[in-house]
Design an enzyme around this catalytic site. Structure first.
Site, PDB file in Angstrom:
ATOM      1  N   GLY A 146      37.086  42.981  41.493  1.00 36.43           N
ATOM      2  CA  GLY A 146      36.569  41.744  42.098  1.00 36.43           C
ATOM      3  C   GLY A 146      37.521  40.897  42.919  1.00 36.43           C
ATOM      4  O   GLY A 146      37.700  41.118  44.114  1.00 36.43           O
ATOM      5  N   ARG A 203      29.901  48.591  51.425  1.00 31.21           N
ATOM      6  CA  ARG A 203      29.422  49.651  50.521  1.00 31.21           C
ATOM      7  C   ARG A 203      28.578  50.691  51.256  1.00 31.21           C
ATOM      8  O   ARG A 203      28.613  51.868  50.888  1.00 31.21           O
ATOM      9  CB  ARG A 203      28.611  49.033  49.387  1.00 31.21           C
ATOM     10  N   GLY A 224      33.662  46.549  37.828  1.00 30.90           N
ATOM     11  CA  GLY A 224      33.598  46.914  36.406  1.00 30.90           C
ATOM     12  C   GLY A 224      33.982  48.353  36.154  1.00 30.90           C
ATOM     13  O   GLY A 224      34.658  48.671  35.166  1.00 30.90           O
ATOM     14  N   LYS A 256      41.160  34.647  32.367  1.00 33.80           N
ATOM     15  CA  LYS A 256      41.213  34.709  30.903  1.00 33.80           C
ATOM     16  C   LYS A 256      41.859  35.976  30.354  1.00 33.80           C
ATOM     17  O   LYS A 256      41.635  37.056  30.873  1.00 33.80           O
ATOM     18  CB  LYS A 256      39.791  34.649  30.350  1.00 33.80           C
TER      19      LYS A 256
HETATM   20  P1  AMP Z   1      39.028  37.161  36.907  1.00 38.91           P
HETATM   21  O1  AMP Z   1      37.581  37.298  37.277  1.00 38.91           O
HETATM   22  O2  AMP Z   1      39.283  37.141  35.446  1.00 38.91           O
HETATM   23  O3  AMP Z   1      39.897  38.129  37.659  1.00 38.91           O
HETATM   24  O4  AMP Z   1      39.430  35.714  37.348  1.00 38.91           O
HETATM   25  C1  AMP Z   1      39.438  35.306  38.680  1.00 38.91           C
HETATM   26  C2  AMP Z   1      39.354  33.822  38.694  1.00 38.91           C
HETATM   27  O5  AMP Z   1      40.473  33.284  38.008  1.00 38.91           O
HETATM   28  C3  AMP Z   1      39.359  33.220  40.073  1.00 38.91           C
HETATM   29  O6  AMP Z   1      38.113  32.615  40.302  1.00 38.91           O
HETATM   30  C4  AMP Z   1      40.472  32.198  40.005  1.00 38.91           C
HETATM   31  O7  AMP Z   1      40.109  30.967  40.591  1.00 38.91           O
HETATM   32  C5  AMP Z   1      40.686  32.009  38.519  1.00 38.91           C
HETATM   33  N1  AMP Z   1      42.029  31.515  38.218  1.00 38.91           N
HETATM   34  C6  AMP Z   1      43.197  32.074  38.558  1.00 38.91           C
HETATM   35  N2  AMP Z   1      44.219  31.287  38.171  1.00 38.91           N
HETATM   36  C7  AMP Z   1      43.691  30.217  37.568  1.00 38.91           C
HETATM   37  C8  AMP Z   1      44.239  29.036  36.978  1.00 38.91           C
HETATM   38  N3  AMP Z   1      45.556  28.832  36.935  1.00 38.91           N
HETATM   39  N4  AMP Z   1      43.383  28.132  36.465  1.00 38.91           N
HETATM   40  C9  AMP Z   1      42.061  28.332  36.518  1.00 38.91           C
HETATM   41  N5  AMP Z   1      41.485  29.434  37.070  1.00 38.91           N
HETATM   42  C10 AMP Z   1      42.283  30.347  37.585  1.00 38.91           C
END
Ligand code: AMP
Length: 419
Positions: free
Chosen positions: A377, A35, A400, A221
């Site tokens: 991220g 950064r 974000g 999620k």
């Molecule tokens: P996000 O911050 O929503 O982009 O989520 C990223 C996170 O999703 C990472 O830490 C991954 O380990 C997790 N992730 C990706 N695929 C899976 C999965 N099949 N089961 C559990 N966590 C997951």
């Protein structure tokens, strides 16, 4: 709007908002200075033109004045990267800051202490008792908003020109990111180079799309990505859904997902998104096979199975080889690509394969002339981990902020300058 390439900073005193919110180890050494480096082209241009700079930033999430969040920790790195001794003001609003800013000569630089030592920067009351009444809360909110305006005016008073080069905080209407801009007329406020590049990259995936346009949405999620998915469904040709989100879609369609991550309250939503994709003529692509594990660990036993036939007690932690092949084929035929979120638990070495396959397909597409934007991220962490960051078109510095921009929201830091 002014352009930084054309602007001559000679004789100007510039207050620049940067995002120097870098990670520090326990001895306050910077563990990743990306950064700081990202703001250097703008800082160097101002100095080279014969202007002087007052640099301001936040660091971490202090609740008040907290030594561990002092920007003094990063002063040597800033000086070294800028190639000149940078002065420091212990308080961004104090008399010392005012005097040091006033005394700055062309070619000199001053770094101000952490803006977030003041609640007014964010404009959110701090230290309110849990028992505060609604009236007390409203009064505190009002008071801090007044202070926020004063803070913005005070910062603005140090300078003749305002530059915003902090894309990472552009989604916040803070004193230094947006409100300060009210004190400068249109001829004295502008984006820095970094902000320009970020805004251009977002434009390419939202408004200057070359088709086919494919978005790969991964991560854990659906709930955290709904607004982005909904906005993308009006823009993309192909929407690849991967990562933990997969299993909410699979379950919603009647598949067996074992103990894979799932949001049971989002099953209806998943079906709605599938319907919306169809209505909009968007090709929504889900995994067909999964790499499943008998526990959430790198050393778990693994198998490849169809995504809707996951055994009881097992969970999907990455996509399988057939899915990799399908995803890669679509990505390689695309001309605009957006990647947000890993296809699996990439933190575990044994479940990085899918994310790597996606990254490599994006690299191949980019080589063939596609525009690829990696942001938000964990996909940035992925592309860095695979050493492929310089083989895609653009890696965003804004987590974000990028996500909100892709959701179609107007970012206050951008609006404050662009109008
Ligand atoms: P996000 O911050 O929503 O982009 O989520 C990223 C996170 O999703 C990472 O830490 C991954 O380990 C997790 N992730 C990706 N695929 C899976 C999965 N099949 N089961 C559990 N966590 C997951």
């Amino acid at each position: 709007m002014l352009s930084i390439e054309k602007f001559n900073f000679k004789g100007q005193k510039v207050i620049i908002r940067v995002d120097f919110n870098v990670p520090l180890d326990e001895k306050f050494n910077i563990t990743d200075d990306t950064r700081i480096r990202a703001a250097m082209p703008t800082l160097k241009k101002i100095i080279a033109d014969g202007g002087s700079v007052i640099i301001c930033s936040h660091l971490g999430r202090p609740k008040g004045v907290e030594a561990k969040y002092s920007l003094r920790h990063i002063l040597p790195n800033v000086s070294q990267l800028l190639g000149l001794p940078v002065d420091f003001a212990d308080d961004c609003l104090g008399r010392q800051a005012e005097e040091k800013a006033a005394a700055l000569q062309p070619g000199q630089a001053l770094l101000l202490e952490n803006l977030r030592f003041y609640a007014a920067e964010e404009g959110k009351p701090r230290g309110l008792s849990e028992n505060a009444t609604e009236e007390e809360k409203a009064a505190a909110k009002k008071a801090v908003k007044v202070e926020q305006k004063e803070m913005a005016k005070r910062l603005a008073s140090y300078a003749t020109v305002y530059v915003n080069d902090a894309f990472g905080t552009a989604h916040r209407a803070h004193a230094s990111t947006a409100i300060i801009a009210d004190s400068f007329d249109a001829d004295h406020k502008l984006f820095g180079y970094l902000m320009n590049s970020e805004v251009d990259a977002v434009e390419k995936v939202l408004n200057q799309i070359r088709r086919p346009f494919t978005a790969i949405m991964g991560g854990s999620k659906v709930s955290s990505k709904i607004e982005i998915i909904e906005n993308l469904l009006t823009k993309v040709d192909n929407l690849i859904i991967a990562g933990g989100m997969t299993y909410t879609f699979t379950k919603a369609q009647g598949g067996r997902i074992g103990k894979s991550i799932v949001e049971d309250d989002k099953l209806e939503l998943a079906l709605e998104l599938l319907k919306k994709a169809k209505e909009n003529g968007v090709n929504l692509i889900l995994a067909v096979d999964a790499k499943i594990a008998d526990s959430f660990s790198n050393d778990a036993q693994t198998r490849f199975v169809p995504v809707d036939e996951i055994l009881d007690g097992w969970e999907g932690l990455d996509i399988g080889p057939e899915t990799e092949r399908i995803f890669a084929g679509i990505i390689e035929e695309s001309k605009t690509i957006l990647w947000n979120g890993p296809t699996g638990v990439f933190e575990f070495e044994n479940f990085t394969h899918g994310s790597r396959a996606v990254a490599e397909a994006i690299v191949r597409a980019t080589k063939g002339g596609a525009f690829s934007l990696i942001g938000g991220g964990d996909s940035v962490a992925c592309i860095n981990k695979f050493g492929l960051a310089d083989k895609v078109s653009y890696v965003s510095t804004g987590g974000g902020a990028l996500l909100e921009a892709i959701e179609g929201k107007e970012l206050p830091g951008i609006k404050a300058i662009k109008g």
